[in-house]
Write a protein that holds these residues in place. Structure first.
Motif, PDB file in Angstrom:
ATOM      1  N   LYS A   1       0.913  -1.079  -0.003  1.00 58.27           N
ATOM      2  CA  LYS A   1      -0.354  -0.116   0.649  1.00 58.27           C
ATOM      3  C   LYS A   1       1.103   0.843   0.131  1.00 58.27           C
ATOM      4  O   LYS A   1       2.038   1.058   0.462  1.00 58.27           O
ATOM      5  N   TYR A   2       0.369   2.336  -0.625  1.00 62.23           N
ATOM      6  CA  TYR A   2       0.859   3.213  -0.896  1.00 62.23           C
ATOM      7  C   TYR A   2       0.695   5.052   0.115  1.00 62.23           C
ATOM      8  O   TYR A   2      -0.676   4.942  -0.613  1.00 62.23           O
TER       9      TYR A   2
ATOM     10  N   ILE B   1      -7.309   3.264   2.924  1.00 55.23           N
ATOM     11  CA  ILE B   1      -6.927   2.237   1.939  1.00 55.23           C
ATOM     12  C   ILE B   1      -6.862  -0.042   2.536  1.00 55.23           C
ATOM     13  O   ILE B   1      -6.247  -0.487   1.886  1.00 55.23           O
ATOM     14  N   GLU B   2      -7.236   0.563   3.843  1.00 53.38           N
ATOM     15  CA  GLU B   2      -7.176  -1.190   4.402  1.00 53.38           C
ATOM     16  C   GLU B   2      -7.609  -2.072   3.912  1.00 53.38           C
ATOM     17  O   GLU B   2      -7.530  -3.187   3.551  1.00 53.38           O
TER      18      GLU B   2
ATOM     19  N   ASN C   1      -1.774  -2.361  -5.029  1.00 53.60           N
ATOM     20  CA  ASN C   1      -0.615  -0.929  -4.955  1.00 53.60           C
ATOM     21  C   ASN C   1      -1.837  -0.055  -4.866  1.00 53.60           C
ATOM     22  O   ASN C   1      -1.714   0.826  -5.641  1.00 53.60           O
ATOM     23  N   PRO C   2      -2.943  -0.203  -3.591  1.00 54.48           N
ATOM     24  CA  PRO C   2      -3.776   1.298  -3.706  1.00 54.48           C
ATOM     25  C   PRO C   2      -2.781   2.503  -2.669  1.00 54.48           C
ATOM     26  O   PRO C   2      -2.233   1.685  -2.481  1.00 54.48           O
ATOM     27  N   LEU C   3      -3.379   3.573  -3.309  1.00 50.52           N
ATOM     28  CA  LEU C   3      -2.784   4.411  -2.847  1.00 50.52           C
ATOM     29  C   LEU C   3      -3.670   5.600  -2.191  1.00 50.52           C
ATOM     30  O   LEU C   3      -4.940   5.833  -2.768  1.00 50.52           O
ATOM     31  N   ALA C   4      -3.403   5.896  -0.930  1.00 46.28           N
ATOM     32  CA  ALA C   4      -4.281   6.574   0.250  1.00 46.28           C
ATOM     33  C   ALA C   4      -3.194   8.029  -0.335  1.00 46.28           C
ATOM     34  O   ALA C   4      -2.064   8.451   0.748  1.00 46.28           O
ATOM     35  N   HIS C   5      -4.203   8.645  -0.361  1.00 44.29           N
ATOM     36  CA  HIS C   5      -3.922  10.093  -0.505  1.00 44.29           C
ATOM     37  C   HIS C   5      -4.789  11.929  -0.872  1.00 44.29           C
ATOM     38  O   HIS C   5      -5.848  11.081  -0.539  1.00 44.29           O
TER      39      HIS C   5
ATOM     40  N   ASN D   1       3.435  -1.135   7.250  1.00 40.82           N
ATOM     41  CA  ASN D   1       1.870  -0.894   7.250  1.00 40.82           C
ATOM     42  C   ASN D   1       1.406  -0.161   4.672  1.00 40.82           C
ATOM     43  O   ASN D   1       0.490  -0.529   4.437  1.00 40.82           O
ATOM     44  N   ALA D   2       3.024   0.397   4.858  1.00 42.80           N
ATOM     45  CA  ALA D   2       3.027   1.301   3.688  1.00 42.80           C
ATOM     46  C   ALA D   2       4.116   1.623   3.387  1.00 42.80           C
ATOM     47  O   ALA D   2       5.084   1.716   4.409  1.00 42.80           O
TER      48      ALA D   2
END
Length: 797
Positions: free
Chosen positions: A2-3, A247-248, A254-258, A289-290
């Protein structure tokens, strides 16, 4: 994997007086000089060296948030920083360089449209210039081509995206409500976002009518609102948790939390928001975790698998699209619920009318000077980095139809400066807030006036009255101001500057200087001044200066010689006259007339010689006014304060008794005591050896007498003195060990802690962390200073 990516949009509107090229004093930003300086102290600088606290509340680490986040900084703000906050400016450039090492050779910095113009409301020609200026400014400063560009207020239309894509940009950032429909690239059917919301965890491809394409990242708007207006910046752990939770449960790879928000959120809007962000970024960077990323890196690793269609003419800060910048749509700051914004449409209409005249004249006149007038304007940003006309003349040589004469070069550069102001008058902040007389609206009117006066001078056409007539259709919410025309006359017109006013400013300053060095030129904002000859006269308390000086405009190369005279008749009575210098015989006649009639009939002589080109203190530029007034009043104020001190001493016991029985002091006596105590406190702080026991005594007296102390100002002075002592200590650490710096710093910090004052010791902490001299590091007083600064021992920056 995760990003996570946090984007900060760091921006202030251009605030310079366009004639002077510098920001004048802004009283509303006190105790700082102006709002750029204030927000730099509260936000831009702290994010360069943000604190992370340990469980014991001590600072355990200092990091640059810029290195770990995505960010853009407005080009006009960077230009100001380079001159006035070089340490912060260098820190931003270094952060991008270090960020490239962290993010697979992708720098965290993005470019920005040059002066924050709302792009859907701009002409195609202005869109191109704004993007090209933003790109060239970025490349000149950061030493690389940007991968993405921030759109002001994320305001977008297809034409703007076409301009971005045509210049080689890879992506931009928008709010999710700006997406109209989306689909997987591999599929053929579209999903309307009204029926099926889109995921913000991935980039989207926007295919454009030209055949070009651009990637778009749609930030998490709910998370952005909770950062900007909610509680997330009260705790870095909470911010990190929310980012990861977003994004959990995402089942794709490869989801992006932004998230994207105003950079000023981190420190200016939310005090210590920079620290919460630092803890969050550091925690994620060292967690499992990311992984932190920036948009360019993520896009390279994970190209878009989804396609999007945007909603035309939308933005992140107006639910009505982009109406906030041309209509009374209902969007406002919320500070004045009863006010309307009916002034917005007439203001834009007036500027559009002015722009049409300016652009038409520029195109016609530019055709006689430039090989391509609009391409020349697109490239003119190169000249913003030149401190003299030499580089500008080189630019003209490559852009002109032929070898230009000196007069033609001046005219060409004036045309380009006119165009610059014509674009600056569309800076978005002018419409964003509640009232046409507000600071931001006045600023764009100032640029409009500069463009207008340039057009009048170059064309000979007088259009000022027509422009004011249009502004009169813009109603003010403040009854006394009535409308935009009256506001223009009252607030904007007096800011006009020409060579003679610059000469007047110099003359008054020369009057109060002990010595004017002839033949040595010096800078006064956008002007160079070379004194050529000066003569001083004095009789009693009255004094006079007269002489000649050569003035030149740095941006255009235009120059003039002036004859000046200024007279001080005591107090604030200052009279000054300036006129273009003629032949030496006539100047000698003027000088004899002034000498003959000084001081008895000097006013009548000034009127005869200078006519309407006579000035007083109110015609000086703001910073010069303050300097001169301080000089003029310094002795009188000191005399008044000494008198008030004697009064307060006479009533010392009575004041104490009245305070004891809680009897209100007479207003005159209370005011005298307030002046005396606040003045004493300021002086004590800046004495060679600050006597903090006397500070305590004054504070006790103020409490006993029920007198108000300006604690904010006292803290400001105390912080400045601590920073000064720390800087002296670090410059020559070993030698300064013997100079008493450590003891003074220890005493002042101890005083701050005893009073539990929330003083921003950011700069002092930075200096402490940078000191590496072993003789100081092991000194017990230095260790105690670290404790008082809330620094964990052994910390290194």
């Amino acid at each position: 994997m995760k990003y996570v990516c946090v984007h900060g949009h760091f921006y202030q509107p251009p605030r310079e007086n366009p004639w002077l090229g510098d920001v004048e004093l802004q009283e509303s930003a006190a105790p700082w000089h102006d709002w750029n300086e204030r927000i730099t102290a509260e936000c831009y600088a702290p994010n360069m060296a943000a604190r992370i606290l340990g469980e014991d509340g001590k600072i355990v680490k200092i990091i640059s948030n810029y290195e770990r986040m995505s960010f853009n900084v407005g080009p006009t703000l960077l230009q100001w920083m380079e001159r006035h906050a070089p340490e912060t400016y260098d820190g931003l450039l270094e952060a991008d360089h270090r960020g490239k090492e962290r993010f697979s050779n992708h720098g965290p910095a993005l470019a920005q449209v040059y002066n924050h113009m709302i792009m859907p409301l701009a002409s195609k020609r202005d869109k191109i210039t704004q993007v090209l200026w933003g790109l060239q400014d970025f490349s000149s400063r950061f030493g690389r081509f940007p991968e993405g560009m921030w759109l002001p207020e994320t305001a977008v239309d297809i034409e703007t995206l076409e301009v971005l894509a045509s210049e080689g940009l890879r992506f931009t950032i928008l709010a999710p409500h700006q997406a109209k429909a989306w689909k997987m690239i591999s599929e053929s059917w579209w999903h309307e976002t009204d029926q099926r919301p889109m995921e913000t965890c991935y980039p989207y491809l926007c295919n454009l009518p030209s055949g070009r394409s651009l990637a778009i990242f749609f930030y998490d708007d709910l998370l952005a609102k909770d950062i900007a207006f909610g509680p997330l910046l009260k705790n870095g752990a909470l911010l990190a948790q929310r980012l990861l939770l977003s994004i959990e449960k995402n089942s794709e790879e490869n989801p992006l939390a932004h998230v994207a928000t105003d950079g000023e959120t981190f420190g200016h809007h939310h005090k210590y928001g920079d620290m919460a962000l630092a803890w969050c970024l550091d925690h994620i960077e060292h967690g499992e975790n990311a992984r932190l990323t920036v948009y360019g890196e993520y896009l390279e690793k994970f190209p878009p698998r989804r396609e999007v269609r945007i909603r035309q003419n939308t933005s992140w800060s107006c639910v009505h699209g982009v109406k906030r910048w041309y209509e009374d749509c209902g969007c406002h700051s919320g500070l004045h619920p009863g006010w309307n914004q009916k002034w917005r449409q007439p203001l834009r209409a007036a500027l559009d009318w002015l722009r049409e005249k300016i652009d038409g004249f520029y195109e016609k006149e530019g055709a006689f000077l430039f090989s391509d007038p609009w391409k020349t304007r697109d490239l003119y940003v190169q000249c913003f980095f030149y401190d003299s006309t030499t580089g500008r003349h080189e630019f003209l040589r490559s852009s002109s139809l032929r070898n230009l004469s000196t007069e033609e070069k001046v005219r060409a550069l004036k045309l380009l400066e006119m165009e610059r102001s014509a674009m600056f008058m569309y800076t978005s902040c002018g419409w964003f807030f509640d009232e046409i007389s507000g600071l931001e609206a006045l600023q764009i009117l100032l640029y409009a006036y500069h463009a207008l006066t340039s057009l009048e001078e170059l064309s000979g056409e007088k259009i000022k009255d027509d422009f004011i007539d249009l502004l009169e259709r813009a109603p003010s919410n403040i009854e006394e101001f009535k409308n935009g025309g009256r506001i223009f006359d009252f607030f904007v017109a007096p800011s006009h500057v020409d060579f003679l006013r610059v000469g007047g400013h110099y003359a008054v300053q020369a009057l109060f200087q002990e010595k004017v060095t002839e033949s040595e030129s010096f800078s006064l904002c956008n002007y160079r001044i070379k004194p050529e000859r000066s003569l001083f006269l004095e009789e009693g308390r009255e004094n006079l200066v007269m002489g000649e000086a050569s003035l030149s405009h740095v941006l255009t190369g235009e120059d003039k010689r002036v004859f000046f005279s200024a007279c001080h008749r005591g107090g604030h009575k200052v009279l000054c006259g300036v006129r273009a210098a003629s032949d030496q015989e006539e100047i000698s006649t003027w000088e004899r007339s002034i000498q003959t009639h000084f001081p008895q009939k000097i006013e009548s002589v000034f009127v005869e010689l200078f006519g309407h080109r006579t000035y007083s203190l109110r015609h000086l530029f703001k910073d010069g006014q303050r300097q001169i007034m301080h000089f003029v009043m310094e002795r009188d104020v000191a005399r008044i304060e000494n008198y008030l001190k004697s009064v307060v001493r006479d009533y010392d016991d009575l004041l104490t008794f009245m305070g004891l029985i809680r009897m209100p002091l007479p207003e005159a006596l209370s005011g005298a005591a307030e002046v005396v105590l606040n003045g004493d406190l300021r002086r004590i702080i800046w004495e060679a050896e600050p006597d903090l026991e006397q500070v305590e005594k004054r504070l006790d007296q103020a409490f006993a007498w029920q007198v108000e102390i300006n604690i904010g100002e006292l803290q400001h002075h105390l912080r400045g003195r601590i920073e000064k002592e720390m800087a002296f200590l670090s410059e020559q650490a070993e030698r300064n060990l013997q100079q008493g710096y450590l003891v003074r710093i220890e005493k002042m910090l101890g005083f701050v802690r005893r009073h539990h004052w929330d003083v921003n010791l950011w700069k002092a902490q930075n200096i402490y962390a940078s000191i590496s001299d072993p003789n100081i590091l092991e000194h017990p007083v230095f260790k105690h200073i670290g404790n008082l600064l809330n620094m964990r021992l052994g910390l290194h920056k």
